[in-house]
Design an enzyme around this catalytic site. Structure first.
Site, PDB file in Angstrom:
ATOM      1  N   GLU A  77      42.206   5.642 -17.581  1.00  0.00           N
ATOM      2  CA  GLU A  77      43.441   5.988 -16.865  1.00  0.00           C
ATOM      3  C   GLU A  77      43.465   5.316 -15.507  1.00  0.00           C
ATOM      4  O   GLU A  77      42.427   5.019 -14.929  1.00  0.00           O
ATOM      5  CB  GLU A  77      43.502   7.506 -16.610  1.00  0.00           C
ATOM      6  CG  GLU A  77      43.697   8.334 -17.839  1.00  0.00           C
ATOM      7  CD  GLU A  77      43.871   9.816 -17.500  1.00  0.00           C
ATOM      8  OE1 GLU A  77      44.336  10.135 -16.384  1.00  0.00           O
ATOM      9  OE2 GLU A  77      43.542  10.634 -18.353  1.00  0.00           O
ATOM     10  N   LYS A 125      43.520   5.246 -11.607  1.00  0.00           N
ATOM     11  CA  LYS A 125      43.032   6.174 -10.583  1.00  0.00           C
ATOM     12  C   LYS A 125      44.006   6.107  -9.420  1.00  0.00           C
ATOM     13  O   LYS A 125      44.020   5.155  -8.647  1.00  0.00           O
ATOM     14  CB  LYS A 125      41.621   5.805 -10.130  1.00  0.00           C
ATOM     15  CG  LYS A 125      41.057   6.817  -9.183  1.00  0.00           C
ATOM     16  CD  LYS A 125      39.620   6.501  -8.832  1.00  0.00           C
ATOM     17  CE  LYS A 125      38.972   7.645  -8.095  1.00  0.00           C
ATOM     18  NZ  LYS A 125      39.727   8.101  -6.945  1.00  0.00           N
ATOM     19  N   ARG A 158      45.032  15.353  -4.928  1.00  0.00           N
ATOM     20  CA  ARG A 158      44.879  16.031  -6.215  1.00  0.00           C
ATOM     21  C   ARG A 158      45.665  17.338  -6.162  1.00  0.00           C
ATOM     22  O   ARG A 158      45.611  18.057  -5.167  1.00  0.00           O
ATOM     23  CB  ARG A 158      43.415  16.319  -6.497  1.00  0.00           C
ATOM     24  CG  ARG A 158      43.184  16.843  -7.906  1.00  0.00           C
ATOM     25  CD  ARG A 158      41.721  16.787  -8.251  1.00  0.00           C
ATOM     26  NE  ARG A 158      41.467  17.208  -9.606  1.00  0.00           N
ATOM     27  CZ  ARG A 158      40.350  16.941 -10.259  1.00  0.00           C
ATOM     28  NH1 ARG A 158      39.403  16.239  -9.681  1.00  0.00           N
ATOM     29  NH2 ARG A 158      40.157  17.369 -11.493  1.00  0.00           N
ATOM     30  N   ARG A 209      42.656  20.130  -4.055  1.00  0.00           N
ATOM     31  CA  ARG A 209      41.318  19.963  -4.633  1.00  0.00           C
ATOM     32  C   ARG A 209      40.376  21.032  -4.102  1.00  0.00           C
ATOM     33  O   ARG A 209      39.458  21.451  -4.772  1.00  0.00           O
ATOM     34  CB  ARG A 209      40.798  18.568  -4.269  1.00  0.00           C
ATOM     35  CG  ARG A 209      39.471  18.217  -4.863  1.00  0.00           C
ATOM     36  CD  ARG A 209      39.024  16.866  -4.331  1.00  0.00           C
ATOM     37  NE  ARG A 209      37.766  16.453  -4.888  1.00  0.00           N
ATOM     38  CZ  ARG A 209      36.595  16.996  -4.611  1.00  0.00           C
ATOM     39  NH1 ARG A 209      36.533  18.047  -3.806  1.00  0.00           N
ATOM     40  NH2 ARG A 209      35.490  16.534  -5.144  1.00  0.00           N
ATOM     41  N   GLU A 251      47.706  13.780  -9.740  1.00  0.00           N
ATOM     42  CA  GLU A 251      47.530  13.212  -8.412  1.00  0.00           C
ATOM     43  C   GLU A 251      48.916  12.933  -7.844  1.00  0.00           C
ATOM     44  O   GLU A 251      49.751  12.313  -8.506  1.00  0.00           O
ATOM     45  CB  GLU A 251      46.710  11.913  -8.532  1.00  0.00           C
ATOM     46  CG  GLU A 251      46.218  11.359  -7.236  1.00  0.00           C
ATOM     47  CD  GLU A 251      44.887  11.965  -6.739  1.00  0.00           C
ATOM     48  OE1 GLU A 251      44.368  12.905  -7.377  1.00  0.00           O
ATOM     49  OE2 GLU A 251      44.388  11.477  -5.713  1.00  0.00           O
ATOM     50  N   PHE A 269      47.588  14.301 -15.137  1.00  0.00           N
ATOM     51  CA  PHE A 269      46.591  13.697 -16.026  1.00  0.00           C
ATOM     52  C   PHE A 269      45.839  14.706 -16.889  1.00  0.00           C
ATOM     53  O   PHE A 269      45.014  14.308 -17.700  1.00  0.00           O
ATOM     54  CB  PHE A 269      45.612  12.799 -15.253  1.00  0.00           C
ATOM     55  CG  PHE A 269      44.904  13.454 -14.089  1.00  0.00           C
ATOM     56  CD1 PHE A 269      43.930  14.402 -14.302  1.00  0.00           C
ATOM     57  CD2 PHE A 269      45.209  13.087 -12.797  1.00  0.00           C
ATOM     58  CE1 PHE A 269      43.269  14.987 -13.227  1.00  0.00           C
ATOM     59  CE2 PHE A 269      44.552  13.655 -11.715  1.00  0.00           C
ATOM     60  CZ  PHE A 269      43.574  14.628 -11.936  1.00  0.00           C
ATOM     61  N   ARG A 328      30.606  18.008 -11.985  1.00  0.00           N
ATOM     62  CA  ARG A 328      30.680  16.556 -11.887  1.00  0.00           C
ATOM     63  C   ARG A 328      29.787  16.004 -12.990  1.00  0.00           C
ATOM     64  O   ARG A 328      28.621  16.357 -13.075  1.00  0.00           O
ATOM     65  CB  ARG A 328      30.170  16.102 -10.521  1.00  0.00           C
ATOM     66  CG  ARG A 328      30.419  14.631 -10.236  1.00  0.00           C
ATOM     67  CD  ARG A 328      29.812  14.211  -8.918  1.00  0.00           C
ATOM     68  NE  ARG A 328      30.415  14.848  -7.760  1.00  0.00           N
ATOM     69  CZ  ARG A 328      31.587  14.506  -7.232  1.00  0.00           C
ATOM     70  NH1 ARG A 328      32.292  13.545  -7.782  1.00  0.00           N
ATOM     71  NH2 ARG A 328      32.061  15.121  -6.172  1.00  0.00           N
ATOM     72  N   LYS A 373      34.426   7.279 -12.458  1.00  0.00           N
ATOM     73  CA  LYS A 373      35.392   6.521 -11.650  1.00  0.00           C
ATOM     74  C   LYS A 373      34.835   5.144 -11.332  1.00  0.00           C
ATOM     75  O   LYS A 373      33.634   4.967 -11.174  1.00  0.00           O
ATOM     76  CB  LYS A 373      35.760   7.291 -10.379  1.00  0.00           C
ATOM     77  CG  LYS A 373      34.611   7.632  -9.468  1.00  0.00           C
ATOM     78  CD  LYS A 373      35.078   8.575  -8.354  1.00  0.00           C
ATOM     79  CE  LYS A 373      33.904   9.032  -7.523  1.00  0.00           C
ATOM     80  NZ  LYS A 373      34.237  10.103  -6.593  1.00  0.00           N
TER      81      LYS A 373
HETATM   82  P1  ATP Z   1      35.313  13.438  -5.978  1.00  0.00           P
HETATM   83  O1  ATP Z   1      36.620  14.047  -6.301  1.00  0.00           O
HETATM   84  O2  ATP Z   1      34.732  12.728  -7.144  1.00  0.00           O
HETATM   85  O3  ATP Z   1      34.394  14.332  -5.261  1.00  0.00           O
HETATM   86  P2  ATP Z   1      36.691  12.115  -3.980  1.00  0.00           P
HETATM   87  O4  ATP Z   1      37.338  13.354  -3.562  1.00  0.00           O
HETATM   88  O5  ATP Z   1      36.275  11.151  -2.933  1.00  0.00           O
HETATM   89  O6  ATP Z   1      35.485  12.336  -4.933  1.00  0.00           O
HETATM   90  P3  ATP Z   1      37.517  10.084  -5.586  1.00  0.00           P
HETATM   91  O7  ATP Z   1      36.266   9.375  -5.342  1.00  0.00           O
HETATM   92  O8  ATP Z   1      38.736   9.415  -5.123  1.00  0.00           O
HETATM   93  O9  ATP Z   1      37.656  11.465  -4.965  1.00  0.00           O
HETATM   94  O10 ATP Z   1      37.589  10.348  -7.191  1.00  0.00           O
HETATM   95  C1  ATP Z   1      37.976  11.459  -7.881  1.00  0.00           C
HETATM   96  C2  ATP Z   1      39.433  11.825  -7.665  1.00  0.00           C
HETATM   97  O11 ATP Z   1      40.305  10.869  -8.219  1.00  0.00           O
HETATM   98  C3  ATP Z   1      39.861  13.086  -8.374  1.00  0.00           C
HETATM   99  O12 ATP Z   1      39.464  14.213  -7.687  1.00  0.00           O
HETATM  100  C4  ATP Z   1      41.370  12.945  -8.407  1.00  0.00           C
HETATM  101  O13 ATP Z   1      41.921  13.500  -7.246  1.00  0.00           O
HETATM  102  C5  ATP Z   1      41.586  11.446  -8.342  1.00  0.00           C
HETATM  103  N1  ATP Z   1      42.261  10.884  -9.505  1.00  0.00           N
HETATM  104  C6  ATP Z   1      43.235   9.960  -9.439  1.00  0.00           C
HETATM  105  N2  ATP Z   1      43.665   9.612 -10.643  1.00  0.00           N
HETATM  106  C7  ATP Z   1      42.967  10.344 -11.536  1.00  0.00           C
HETATM  107  C8  ATP Z   1      42.982  10.429 -12.949  1.00  0.00           C
HETATM  108  N3  ATP Z   1      43.792   9.687 -13.700  1.00  0.00           N
HETATM  109  N4  ATP Z   1      42.120  11.299 -13.541  1.00  0.00           N
HETATM  110  C9  ATP Z   1      41.290  12.050 -12.792  1.00  0.00           C
HETATM  111  N5  ATP Z   1      41.245  12.010 -11.444  1.00  0.00           N
HETATM  112  C10 ATP Z   1      42.066  11.167 -10.816  1.00  0.00           C
END
Ligand code: ATP
Length: 607
Positions: free
Chosen positions: A272, A274, A279, A295, A325, A366, A441, A447
């Site tokens: 998918e 990103k 979130r 989040r 998102e 998503f 996690r 990602k």
């Molecule tokens: P994490 O949420 O992994 O702790 P983070 O807050 O820095 O780290 P990212 O590193 O950006 O976030 O990666 C995860 C986040 O990506 C998810 O929490 C979500 O908000 C976002 N995201 C965007 N698109 C998607 C998608 N298609 N599926 C799942 N998550 C997505």
């Protein structure tokens, strides 16, 4: 239960740094707590009165707290302040000052009491009723809750009065923790996981912790869980269900740095986009009410009214929980904008209506965790996706994230490049068979982000070759312009971006008149474009543009095939600097080879 018992535990906890000891102190406390107040004991121990997602803040401003301490201890506010700077903690200051007061007055009190007793004895009265009653957990909790709920005019005064009266009934040690709690500074260093550990020791076997954790991930209200555990045991906790209106702890992604590594973990992945935004967990309750959670599980419902309206329109069903998102979105170009844009919408309490205009958003859903009474977290990703797609009809500001089943690096890379091109920050690869692991996690979501993040430091001068009709606030003018580089080797103009940002209102309004003289019925043959624009122009006008970076693009023609077969290059997040390059004709605009060179440099710089 006496509040003093909590204070005893807090003191013990403050005097140790050993995790095991802390857990033991806590579990001892929970064991002796009557089940009807265990929820309150849990909240108070976390320094709160309710689960975080209720959003009720207890915090009393420090100024008011100082006024209350001054009233109770008869010490001038300035002196309280001085002492605070000296000691560093208002709770401890309160304890010290209350003890001082007791010491100073004790002799007077003893003398006075002797006199009073004598008079009472002469009158034949028993005055022992006036002796202060010990504070109970219920009383402390109830007063603090009343204080937290007070708002509006006159509330500050009332808050002080209530706090003063509570402190007057407290022992100095108790006052210390009451003040720490009202100023939200009760930092016992106890996380939710320690509370879960202590609860499992107090009421179950350590191995049963998993049941409590599962309940917590689906219904992150530890006070409620403790109460169910104390009253109904582990079976009660096992029956706690995901519930619309109560946020679910989000599933999180691991990260990997190469596509090969990802495919090794998930050989056939659902890939998918990103999206780079906020979130959002959307709850549609039985009564039709919609709640949005961040989040961090904060209730952000009030901040996105337009999402709520459109979500109600898009959803077909009686209740549901969806995740997505929320990104800033240019309605005119259809472009997803950088995170900085949507960040203007975060945490906003005022000016929301204006912010909806200034920073329009789009929510890409998503996942679907719950629908029509059914917990879907146990279902596979592909099953959940199917339900998501049938439950949501994309419309207005609601869309569904796309996904593609990919099992090879070539397609993976293509998908990744396309994601960057449309304004995403990478991809999330998901295991198609995996359940939704709330609060975890793991490798079921991986990602993979753009590695060579960069800033384009130089501006470029681009030629306007087309335009798109404006919508919404831009109705009647252009929503965006189609911009191109010049390729002198082939003498063509190759598209490199849509330009929709950086215009002030006056410039925006003047665009149609300005370009009227260059309008064509169809695309100029010197223009190479894979995009169909609403208006075509004779390549004439040159504008200065600053972008975030250069990415591979399946839709723009600049340098097509020079870096990668069938891919051109695009400028990501282009912004008009405000400078019309009237000193340049289109053939003096930035060339395609300059853009290719900039892309190569960018790669080198960030490898
Ligand atoms: P994490 O949420 O992994 O702790 P983070 O807050 O820095 O780290 P990212 O590193 O950006 O976030 O990666 C995860 C986040 O990506 C998810 O929490 C979500 O908000 C976002 N995201 C965007 N698109 C998607 C998608 N298609 N599926 C799942 N998550 C997505």
């Amino acid at each position: 239960m006496l509040y003093k018992e909590l204070v005893d535990t807090y003191e013990k906890i403050e005097n140790t740094s050993k995790r095991l000891e802390i857990t033991d102190y806590l579990s001892d406390l929970f064991k002796k707590t009557p089940p009807d107040v265990i929820d309150k004991v849990v909240y108070l121990t976390k320094g709160r009165l309710h689960p975080d997602f209720w959003g009720i803040e207890l915090g009393i401003a420090e100024k008011l707290t100082i006024k209350s301490i001054s009233a109770v201890t008869s010490v001038q506010e300035d002196d309280v302040l001085k002492k605070w700077h000296e000691v560093g903690d208002l709770g401890t200051v309160t304890e010290i000052l209350m003890r001082d007061k007791i010491d100073k007055t004790s002799i007077q009190v003893i003398n006075q009491k002797r006199i009073d007793d004598t008079i009472d004895a002469e009158k034949g009265e028993d005055n022992s009723r006036s002796i202060k009653k010990p504070l109970t957990v219920k009383t402390v909790y109830a007063v603090l809750d009343d204080i937290a709920r007070l708002s509006g005019t006159g509330s500050q005064k009332a808050k002080i009065q209530m706090l003063v009266s509570l402190l007057q009934h407290a022992e100095p040690r108790e006052a210390k923790y009451i003040i720490k709690t009202v100023t939200e500074r009760l930092r016992l260093g106890i996380g939710d996981m320690s509370i879960i550990d202590a609860l499992s020791i107090a009421f179950a076997n350590k191995t049963d912790k998993i049941v409590i954790e599962r309940a917590y991930n689906l219904y992150p209200d530890l006070g409620m869980i403790a109460k169910v555990l104390a009253n109904e045991g582990l079976d009660g906790v096992a029956s706690i269900r995901i519930t619309p209106g109560i946020p679910v702890r989000p599933m999180l992604a691991e990260r990997l740095y190469t596509i090969e590594d990802i495919l090794e973990k998930i050989s056939s992945a659902a890939v998918e986009n990103k999206y780079d935004g906020i979130r959002m967990q959307c709850h549609i309750c039985n009564d039709g009410n919609v709640k949005l959670f961040s989040r961090r599980l904060e209730d952000i419902t009030g901040q996105f009214p337009e999402i709520i309206i459109d979500l109600k329109k898009s959803f077909t069903g009686s209740n549901g929980i969806f995740e997505g998102e929320c990104v800033a979105f240019n309605q005119n170009t259809g472009e997803i904008l950088p995170f900085q844009e949507v960040s203007h919408r975060r945490g906003r309490k005022q000016g929301i209506i204006q912010a909806i205009e200034d920073y329009p958003v789009c929510l890409f859903l998503f996942d679907c965790l719950y629908k029509d009474g059914e917990d879907l977290t146990v279902k596979s990703y592909l099953e959940r996706r199917k339900i998501l797609e049938s439950a949501i009809k994309p419309s207005g500001k609601i869309d569904i994230s796309n996904y593609e089943m990919i099992d090879n690096a070539k397609d993976f890379e293509k998908f990744f490049d396309r994601s960057l091109e449309i304004g995403c920050e990478g991809i999330v690869a998901k295991s198609p068979d995996s359940a939704y692991m709330a609060g975890a996690r793991g490798w079921n979501w991986i990602k993979y982000k753009r590695e060579y993040k960069s800033e384009m430091v130089d501006t470029v001068d681009l030629v306007v070759v087309g335009a798109f009709s404006g919508r919404g606030r831009r109705a009647g003018t252009y929503g965006a312009l189609l911009m191109a580089t010049y390729n002198p080797d082939r003498d063509v103009f190759e598209t490199v971006c849509k330009l929709g940002t950086g215009f002030d209102d006056a410039t925006l309004t003047s665009l149609p008149a300005k370009f009227e003289q260059y309008k064509l019925n169809k695309k100029d043959k010197s223009v190479e474009s894979r995009i169909e624009s609403d208006y075509w122009f004779v390549p004439s006008v040159v504008m200065e543009v600053l972008g975030a970076e250069i990415t591979l693009s399946p839709i723009h023609t600049c340098g097509l095939g020079s870096i990668k077969e069938d891919f051109g290059l695009a400028i990501r997040f282009p912004r008009f600097t405000g400078r019309w390059r009237e000193d340049k004709d289109p053939f003096n605009a930035t060339t395609t080879s300059e853009i290719i060179e900039m892309y190569r440099l960018q790669l080198k710089r960030f490898k």
